[in-house]
Enzyme design. Sequence first.
Site, PDB file in Angstrom:
ATOM      1  N   THR A  73       0.320  -1.001   0.357  1.00 17.22           N
ATOM      2  CA  THR A  73       0.488   0.197   0.050  1.00 17.22           C
ATOM      3  C   THR A  73       0.589   1.164   0.326  1.00 17.22           C
ATOM      4  OG1 THR A  73      -2.163  -1.424   1.309  1.00 17.22           O
ATOM      5  CG2 THR A  73      -1.708   1.452   1.365  1.00 17.22           C
ATOM      6  N   THR A 241      12.918   4.951  10.241  1.00 20.92           N
ATOM      7  CA  THR A 241      13.589   3.749  10.989  1.00 20.92           C
ATOM      8  C   THR A 241      13.203   2.091  10.167  1.00 20.92           C
ATOM      9  OG1 THR A 241      13.664   5.045  12.879  1.00 20.92           O
ATOM     10  CG2 THR A 241      14.914   2.841  12.593  1.00 20.92           C
ATOM     11  N   CYS A 329     -16.508  -4.790   1.971  1.00 14.28           N
ATOM     12  CA  CYS A 329     -17.252  -4.186   3.179  1.00 14.28           C
ATOM     13  C   CYS A 329     -17.618  -2.488   3.752  1.00 14.28           C
ATOM     14  CB  CYS A 329     -18.178  -5.144   4.274  1.00 14.28           C
ATOM     15  SG  CYS A 329     -18.422  -6.802   3.751  1.00 14.28           S
TER      16      CYS A 329
END
Length: 387
Positions: A73, A241, A329
């Site tokens: 993503t 990091t 949904c």
Amino acid sequence: MSRPPAYLDHAATTPMLPEAIEAVTEQLGRVGNASSLHAAGRRVRRVVEEARETIADALGARPSEVVFTSGGTEADNLAVKGLYWARAPRTRILMSAAEHHAALDPAQWLADSQGAKVELLPVDEAGRVHPDTLRAAIAAGPDDVALVSVMWANNEVGTVQPVHVLAAIAHDHGIPFHTDAVQAVGQLPVSFADSAADALALTGHKIGGPMGVGALLLARGVTPVSVLHGGGQERDVRSGTLDAPAIAGFAAAVRVAVKEQREQHRRLTELRDELIERVRQAVPDVVLNGDPRHRLPGNAHFSFPGCEGDALLMLLDAKGVECSTGSACSAGVAQPSHVLLAMGAEPAAARGSLRFTLGHTSTRDDIDRLIEVLPAAVERARRAGLS
């Protein structure tokens, strides 16, 4: 002893490979920040850079082209938003109508808040973008196109896109091409260099690695504007990091998955074809979605007429079969899959779909378990739909 569930949802996440577990475990508990200059920091930096080299070698890329992220993503967001901003004042984004929401939603956000013009490329009944469709879209205004984004293989129906051809078309006009290869790596031969893509997203947990780690491969000279600002740890493109244990496990998973890709492709294709045939025998009116031939080896996606996918999923889950629906949904209300709608499916058919996906732990016993319970579950779901 009760039988373990039949896990048929590898496209959602795949059980970790032993090699990945070992690599993560070896690094846990070791102190050090990869950005620190002392000995502990240098040890962690070595782990990260060796992982970068492993991933680059497995995927036909240069180590300098591997940018670590928190997963697919983030990689898609960095590619879509970052390339759009880097290509200002161009405003057109050309994207497959069947993309994952990790690419669609950043593009829509750019349209809502940044003035982007998102143009969804139509797909055929199998979910494929035809090269002529892309050519025509670019021809409408090539100088205004910021980027083209088409995923390598669809996460729902498994259709494989002609990414090499599409990338070449984009390059004919000097337009960067991004592909989400999250589902493709480990199941198909993936070479970043051969694909001619400018940006390629992948993630660990789809190939037997840990969750929360992935990468964006960026071709040399391609520099998207940063989405995360801070320490500039990854080429000044991505800050944060680095999670060395997760990165080590990710690299181990990529190495094993790519090494075993050909054999897994053969094995999973045989299992998938058996699954498709036996589901068709058990439920004669079922509809197979996606390309019947050019699809991921582990993907079988069906529409069950007269059923609600969510209800059928829960009935199967109660009998020890774990799979996914073809819908998302929102606020508890089932929405038809945008992928199936883009392929021309009716909303009712799109809501009545299930995805069964196989992976490195899948066996024929998983298929047996599904077929044992599927007919009764379909019958019960249909009765519930009529009540």
